[in-house]
Scaffold this active site. Structure first.
Site, PDB file in Angstrom:
ATOM      1  N   GLU A 196       0.804  -1.137   0.068  1.00 49.61           N
ATOM      2  CA  GLU A 196       0.134  -0.056   0.006  1.00 49.61           C
ATOM      3  C   GLU A 196       0.791   1.327  -0.025  1.00 49.61           C
ATOM      4  O   GLU A 196       1.777   1.384   0.627  1.00 49.61           O
ATOM      5  CB  GLU A 196      -0.801   0.181   1.215  1.00 49.61           C
ATOM      6  CG  GLU A 196      -2.050  -0.842   1.264  1.00 49.61           C
ATOM      7  CD  GLU A 196      -3.147  -0.596   2.516  1.00 49.61           C
ATOM      8  OE1 GLU A 196      -2.762   0.393   3.108  1.00 49.61           O
ATOM      9  OE2 GLU A 196      -3.614  -1.516   2.794  1.00 49.61           O
TER      10      GLU A 196
HETATM   11  C1  NOJ Z   1      -4.388   1.461   5.286  1.00 52.24           C
HETATM   12  C2  NOJ Z   1      -5.639   0.304   5.180  1.00 52.24           C
HETATM   13  O1  NOJ Z   1      -5.276  -0.834   5.016  1.00 52.24           O
HETATM   14  C3  NOJ Z   1      -6.492   0.851   4.001  1.00 52.24           C
HETATM   15  O2  NOJ Z   1      -7.633   0.203   4.065  1.00 52.24           O
HETATM   16  C4  NOJ Z   1      -6.873   2.211   3.973  1.00 52.24           C
HETATM   17  O3  NOJ Z   1      -7.689   2.771   3.008  1.00 52.24           O
HETATM   18  C5  NOJ Z   1      -5.561   3.153   3.799  1.00 52.24           C
HETATM   19  N1  NOJ Z   1      -4.546   2.742   4.875  1.00 52.24           N
HETATM   20  C6  NOJ Z   1      -5.820   4.551   3.757  1.00 52.24           C
HETATM   21  O4  NOJ Z   1      -6.140   5.081   5.061  1.00 52.24           O
END
Ligand code: NOJ
EC number: 3.2.1.21
Length: 570
Positions: A414
């Site tokens: 991410e």
């Molecule tokens: C981490 C989380 O895993 C995800 O679900 C979220 O949308 C993002 N952070 C952004 O806050």
């Protein structure tokens, strides 16, 4: 003027020289926070985008799905911004084929999504009822991804615990979750493991524990200050290890996949790098964030500094034992090494300084750390309140992982940035900058020797941003949540990310400098399309309601008229 082939060749050579010299000239120490490094990623580097079940699927009570803690939490008034829910969200459950076409167009190598536990096990328990319709949904999704040459990267737990398990057992407060989660994971390996080769047990356990059991901002919304948070994390770490062993023992030889965990962490930089107390405070910040989970998994136990601080404060509170649970020796060796790759989520950075919180005045995870977090007001802050763009922190975090945990294989699971509604500008300048600079810092980290194998932009689509509802948009694609069809529109960053992917990095200055202009050229037409969307929805409504009603009336009138004629005739 057309260039002659020989002129072309000269250009080619020139470009090559420029590229080589650019890389060689790059001074690793000078301006290391701001200078840009031109170069490409190793062949085979995997580019992707991510999502999660509750944030995108919708269809919350369809085809036999059970309720999750997020369904229950979001349905309570006052928990989520504007009382939004994920009930329909992006309707990903129905629109996954369209979404795969978007991925195909971007030439993504992988797509990260999560499986909703209660969609395939409505009561949470494998022994009770397997929902075959839920299984079919994921089967179809996986098959279609593979048909389109997009590798599925599957998260088993992105926060949507079956509500029954919360009500009956207290969720992650209870050690029984370890076996239930293992059964669920085992079912996933059995049904999908012939096609899925990348498994992530948990997404961001820090958030599950801290926001679910300490601050209560996330489901299940508990505020068990300074105790529940460590207990939840303890059970999650054990559950992760158990699932890794299950895969290792029962499936690895047949399926040949990998099992990792996705940990999210900010970077913590000492406010004053010459001050030992700030240096130690920054170290504690990261150990309480990433080290809390990574150290047991890679090195066998909680970070020493957590044991010391929480132990000391628990003693001062008059507790006989530490609020931080203890792993037995056999548990330590069982947990150590249970990670084929580390999934890393990263968004932002903080400055950190030492700050004492005397024990007894309401102990909590936050006060246990004895530190204060600061931000530089100059840092760009386009969307979520907590998210400042500080690209250089990413390189430092990646290097920290390399040195602390023996240079593991990393997939960035991410990374991305949001904007706030009512921003409907699809020419998302700030996101293009964010991706460019963060991905560049990752490239620098790889030149430092960090073993990164892939990168996942968060997120493919705007989606349900947890307690912030739909008010913060992380998507490469804008989703019009007002429209019935939940139409998707590409933001300029789609074009930008596509360039990074097709060039496998940043080939040379001349080319990279054209990318933004080219991306912005296309987004103004998308902006216009989005602007007329309310009209389109209105027209959709006309076609869906008015046209069928008029037709039915016409048929009825003709029938009456016919009867009338026939009677006269007789
Ligand atoms: C981490 C989380 O895993 C995800 O679900 C979220 O949308 C993002 N952070 C952004 O806050």
């Amino acid at each position: 003027m057309l260039l002659q082939p020989c002129t072309l060749r000269t250009y080619h050579v020139l470009a090559l020289v420029l590229f080589v010299s650019a890389s060689e000239d790059f001074d690793w120490m000078k301006n290391e926070r701001t200078s840009f490094y031109y170069g490409t990623f190793p062949t085979g580097f995997s580019w992707g985008a991510g999502s999660s079940a509750y944030q995108t699927e919708g269809a919350w009570n369809v085809d036999g799905k059970g309720m999750s803690i997020w369904d229950a939490f979001a349905h309570k008034k006052g928990k989520i911004f504007s009382n939004d829910t994920g009930d329909s969200s992006c309707e990903g459950y129905y629109k996954f084929k369209d979404d795969i076409n978007l991925m195909k167009d971007m030439k993504l190598n992988h797509y990260r999504f999560s499986i909703s536990w209660p969609r395939i096990l409505p009561s949470g328990l494998k022994g009770e009822h397997i929902n075959e319709k839920g299984i079919s949904y994921y089967d179809n999704l996986i098959n279609m991804l593979l048909e389109n040459k997009v590798t599925p990267v599957v998260t088993l737990y992105h926060w949507d615990l079956p509500q029954v398990l919360q009500e009956k057992y207290g969720g992650w407060q209870n050690a029984t979750m370890i076996n239930y989660f293992n059964d669920f994971a085992n079912l996933c390996f059995e049904r999908f493991g012939n096609r899925v080769k990348y498994w992530i047990t948990f997404n961001n356990p820090w958030s599950i524990a801290v926001e679910g059991y300490e601050t209560g901002e996330h489901a299940p919304g508990l505020k068990l200050k300074g105790t529940g948070v460590y207990k939840a994390a303890h059970h999650i770490i054990k559950a992760h290890a158990k699932v890794w062993h299950t895969y290792d023992m029962q499936w690895r030889s047949k399926q040949k996949g990998l099992v990792g965990i996705s940990l999210t962490a900010d970077w913590g930089e000492p406010v004053d790098i010459t001050n030992q107390r700030d240096i130690e405070a920054a170290e504690r910040y990261i150990q309480f964030y990433l080290g809390w989970f990574a150290t047991p998994i890679f090195n066998g136990d909680y970070p020493q500094v957590m044991k010391e601080y929480i132990g000391r404060k628990s003693g001062q509170q008059g507790l006989g034992v530490s609020r931080l649970p203890v792993f037995l020796p056999q548990e330590k060796s069982y947990i150590k090494g249970t990670c084929d790759f580390l999934g890393l989520g990263h968004f932002t950075t903080r400055y950190v300084t030492q700050k004492n919180f005397p024990s007894g005045l309401g102990d909590s995870y936050f006060t246990d750390r004895d530190l204060a977090e600061l931000v530089d007001p100059q840092w760009p802050d386009p969307g979520s309140e907590w998210l400042y763009s500080v690209p250089w922190g990413f390189r430092r975090l990646l290097n920290f992982v390399k040195t602390q945990y023996g240079n593991p294989m990393i997939y960035v699971t991410e990374n991305g940035v949001s904007e706030k509604t009512p921003c409907t500008d699809l020419c998302d300048d700030w996101r293009m900058h964010y991706f460019k600079d963060y991905i560049n810092e990752m490239l620098k980290a790889m030149k430092d020797g960090v073993n990164v194998k892939g990168y996942t932009a968060w997120s493919l689509l705007d989606n349900f941003e947890w307690d912030e509802g739909y008010s913060e948009r992380f998507g490469l694609y804008y989703v019009d949540f007002r429209s019935k069809n939940k139409s998707r529109y590409p933001k300029a960053s789609v074009q930008y990310y596509k360039r990074i992917i097709s060039s496998n990095g940043f080939p040379n200055q001349r080319e990279v400098e054209t990318w933004k202009r080219k991306a912005v050229e296309t987004c103004s037409s998308s902006n216009q399309l989005l602007a007329i969307d309310p009209m389109i929805s209105h027209m959709e409504m006309v076609t869906e309601i008015v046209v069928p009603t008029v037709c039915t009336l016409c048929i009825l009138l003709s029938a009456v008229f016919l009867m009338f004629l026939l009677r006269g005739h007789l």
